[in-house]
Design a protein around this motif. Structure first.
Motif, PDB file in Angstrom:
ATOM      1  N   ARG A   1       5.565  16.750   1.399  1.00 21.32           N
ATOM      2  CA  ARG A   1       5.588  16.989  -0.047  1.00 21.32           C
ATOM      3  C   ARG A   1       5.348  15.672  -0.787  1.00 21.32           C
ATOM      4  O   ARG A   1       6.280  15.108  -1.371  1.00 21.32           O
ATOM      5  N   PRO A   2       4.121  15.162  -0.803  1.00 20.94           N
ATOM      6  CA  PRO A   2       3.884  13.882  -1.472  1.00 20.94           C
ATOM      7  C   PRO A   2       4.146  13.925  -2.968  1.00 20.94           C
ATOM      8  O   PRO A   2       4.380  12.889  -3.584  1.00 20.94           O
ATOM      9  N   ASP A   3       4.166  15.148  -3.540  1.00 26.08           N
ATOM     10  CA  ASP A   3       4.470  15.245  -4.977  1.00 26.08           C
ATOM     11  C   ASP A   3       5.946  14.942  -5.251  1.00 26.08           C
ATOM     12  O   ASP A   3       6.322  14.531  -6.339  1.00 26.08           O
ATOM     13  N   VAL A   4       6.780  15.142  -4.227  1.00 29.78           N
ATOM     14  CA  VAL A   4       8.215  14.888  -4.369  1.00 29.78           C
ATOM     15  C   VAL A   4       8.584  13.538  -3.734  1.00 29.78           C
ATOM     16  O   VAL A   4       9.352  12.768  -4.277  1.00 29.78           O
TER      17      VAL A   4
ATOM     18  N   GLY B   1       1.134  22.637  -5.416  1.00 28.48           N
ATOM     19  CA  GLY B   1       1.265  22.691  -3.948  1.00 28.48           C
ATOM     20  C   GLY B   1      -0.018  22.370  -3.199  1.00 28.48           C
ATOM     21  O   GLY B   1      -0.049  22.450  -1.969  1.00 28.48           O
ATOM     22  N   ALA B   2      -1.078  21.999  -3.908  1.00 22.96           N
ATOM     23  CA  ALA B   2      -2.355  21.705  -3.236  1.00 22.96           C
ATOM     24  C   ALA B   2      -2.206  20.533  -2.263  1.00 22.96           C
ATOM     25  O   ALA B   2      -2.811  20.525  -1.185  1.00 22.96           O
TER      26      ALA B   2
ATOM     27  N   TYR C   1       0.864  -1.175   0.000  1.00 23.09           N
ATOM     28  CA  TYR C   1       0.000   0.000   0.000  1.00 23.09           C
ATOM     29  C   TYR C   1       0.906   1.232   0.000  1.00 23.09           C
ATOM     30  O   TYR C   1       1.484   1.599   1.022  1.00 23.09           O
ATOM     31  N   ARG C   2       1.075   1.840  -1.156  1.00 25.92           N
ATOM     32  CA  ARG C   2       1.925   3.042  -1.225  1.00 25.92           C
ATOM     33  C   ARG C   2       1.379   3.998  -2.278  1.00 25.92           C
ATOM     34  O   ARG C   2       0.446   3.682  -2.988  1.00 25.92           O
ATOM     35  N   TYR C   3       1.989   5.171  -2.315  1.00 25.04           N
ATOM     36  CA  TYR C   3       1.514   6.207  -3.234  1.00 25.04           C
ATOM     37  C   TYR C   3       2.497   6.378  -4.399  1.00 25.04           C
ATOM     38  O   TYR C   3       3.687   6.112  -4.274  1.00 25.04           O
TER      39      TYR C   3
ATOM     40  N   THR D   1       8.541   8.484   5.302  1.00 23.68           N
ATOM     41  CA  THR D   1       8.344   7.704   6.534  1.00 23.68           C
ATOM     42  C   THR D   1       7.365   8.412   7.480  1.00 23.68           C
ATOM     43  O   THR D   1       6.913   7.826   8.443  1.00 23.68           O
ATOM     44  N   GLU D   2       7.074   9.684   7.192  1.00 29.71           N
ATOM     45  CA  GLU D   2       6.180  10.442   8.075  1.00 29.71           C
ATOM     46  C   GLU D   2       4.720  10.401   7.629  1.00 29.71           C
ATOM     47  O   GLU D   2       3.831  10.811   8.371  1.00 29.71           O
ATOM     48  N   CYS D   3       4.474   9.922   6.426  1.00 26.55           N
ATOM     49  CA  CYS D   3       3.105   9.935   5.876  1.00 26.55           C
ATOM     50  C   CYS D   3       2.246   8.857   6.521  1.00 26.55           C
ATOM     51  O   CYS D   3       2.631   7.690   6.577  1.00 26.55           O
ATOM     52  N   ILE D   4       1.069   9.260   7.010  1.00 30.87           N
ATOM     53  CA  ILE D   4       0.172   8.297   7.680  1.00 30.87           C
ATOM     54  C   ILE D   4      -0.933   7.811   6.743  1.00 30.87           C
ATOM     55  O   ILE D   4      -1.902   7.213   7.192  1.00 30.87           O
ATOM     56  N   ARG D   5      -0.799   8.083   5.456  1.00 34.32           N
ATOM     57  CA  ARG D   5      -1.732   7.542   4.444  1.00 34.32           C
ATOM     58  C   ARG D   5      -3.178   7.980   4.684  1.00 34.32           C
ATOM     59  O   ARG D   5      -4.093   7.182   4.489  1.00 34.32           O
ATOM     60  N   CYS D   6      -3.348   9.236   5.128  1.00 33.47           N
ATOM     61  CA  CYS D   6      -4.712   9.703   5.393  1.00 33.47           C
ATOM     62  C   CYS D   6      -5.475   9.920   4.095  1.00 33.47           C
ATOM     63  O   CYS D   6      -6.702   9.911   4.085  1.00 33.47           O
TER      64      CYS D   6
END
Ligand code: SF4
Ligand code: SF4
Ligand code: SF4
Lengths: 48, 293
Positions: free
Chosen positions: B251-254, B240-241, B227-229, B259-264
């Motif tokens: 910065r999910p675009d980059v 930047g939205a 499960y990843r983006y 490791t900090e993303c909680i997949r909200c």
């Protein structure tokens, strides 16, 4: 890292995890967890 | 209607999961805890096994329990469990299946002037969770032993606000016997809990970002978890939205698998060009490399 490489890493990690988990069960670690979890943990509630 | 539901689906899942895994009503009625066989199975989130309703075991408490056992130096069972869950979900667990994450999410909905995405000192504070994991969850339970060779769960004892909130406070309120044994440790843990809860109103999930050892572990799996983006570079217009929508200003675009993303999922919903997406199983599209090249 390509999508395929990530998927292979995930699959290997999952397989290694499953193997370790089964080994831990075999070694009776789940019983240690059960023993701890069915008694009120004084450390968790701030009395330990 | 479906779109409106989509916005709340995470909250619904969080509430249902928390109710389901803490559904032992007798515990709340009698001031005790569930003592059945299910308790040998871990739940994925930071869910205290001494919560009156808990039906499963907390992985961080269990890890310390095994490491603290006489003659043990490693827990195959818990490390295996964390690797298995991490390989499939990474920090999706934090965003969707952790009761203490839910509490912080709810508190952050309270209006407050000048909310912050990160606390002052974030640059250094964000590494604190690894220190907590290494020192309080692993090293001290393994090395500081009592006279029978048993280690203590240091993290549970001195830090864990989830244990204080879901186990300590309800059990103490319901048991007069426990009330007579309260001391400085309980006061310290309640004080820490209050600080964390107040900070959660001001800043988004401060405990998850700075202190949680379980989030630290799951975060390591984010880059490879099934499960990843992914980012479709052909579609991203760098507006930047996504960063504005992200509670942590990531910065999910980059770096879609930080490791900090909680997949909200807030960034995916905010992206006007649908450049951000969950990993698909179809043909690989042109995606952003982790290094941003
Ligand atoms: S005190 Fe915290 S870490 Fe310990 S068992 Fe409870 S929830 Fe888990
Ligand atoms: S970081 Fe910890 S407390 Fe936060 S959601 Fe993840 S497991 Fe739960
Ligand atoms: S990057 Fe996206 S999914 Fe991750 S925490 Fe931020 S908004 Fe949520």
């Amino acid at each position: 890292m390509s999508r395929r490489a990530r998927d292979i890493t995930a699959a290997l990690t999952a397989a290694a995890g499953a193997a370790l988990l089964l080994l831990g069960l075999h070694m009776g670690e789940a019983e240690i967890v059960l023993r701890k979890a069915v008694n009120i943990c004084l450390e968790c509630i701030g009395l330990g | 209607m479906v779109k409106r539901l989509g916005k709340h689906i995470r909250l619904i899942v969080q509430l249902c999961w928390t109710a389901l895994t803490n559904g032992y009503a007798m515990g709340f009625l009698k001031g005790g805890i569930y003592k059945g066989e299910l308790k040998k199975i871990c739940v994925p989130g930071l869910n205290c096994y001494s919560c009156p309703g808990a039906l499963g075991a907390c992985p961080i408490g269990s890890l310390q329990a095994v490491l603290g056992e006489q003659g043990k130096w490693f827990s195959f069972y818990i490390v295996g469990f964390l690797m298995l869950v991490g390989a499939f979900f990474g920090r999706f667990i934090c965003g969707w299946l952790c009761p203490f994450g839910l509490v912080q999410d709810l508190l952050h909905k309270i209006p407050f002037p000048k909310k912050r995405k990160r606390l002052p000192g974030d640059r250094y504070l964000k590494y604190l969770r690894y220190l907590v994991l290494a020192v309080l969850v692993v090293i001290l339970p393994l090395t500081v032993l009592d006279i029978v060779g048993q280690g203590s769960p240091w993290y549970c004892k001195y830090i864990c606000p989830s244990g204080t909130l879901f186990a300590g406070i309800p059990l103490v309120l319901m048991n007069e016997g426990l009330q007579s044994s309260l001391g400085w440790l309980f006061n310290w843990k309640v004080g820490l809990l209050v600080v964390i809860l107040l900070l959660s109103v001001w800043s988004y999930r401060p405990f998850c970002r700075y202190l949680c050892p379980l989030g630290a572990i799951y975060g390591l799996f984010n880059p490879i978890a099934f499960y990843r983006y992914e980012v479709d570079k052909d579609k991203c217009v760098s507006c930047g939205a996504c960063t504005r929508a992200c509670g942590f200003a990531l910065r999910p675009d980059v770096e879609p698998n930080s490791t900090e993303c909680i997949r909200c999922g807030d960034c995916i919903r905010a992206c006007p060009t649908q450049a951000l997406h969950r990993r698909g199983f179809g043909k690989e599209r042109k995606v952003e490399r982790e290094d941003g090249a």
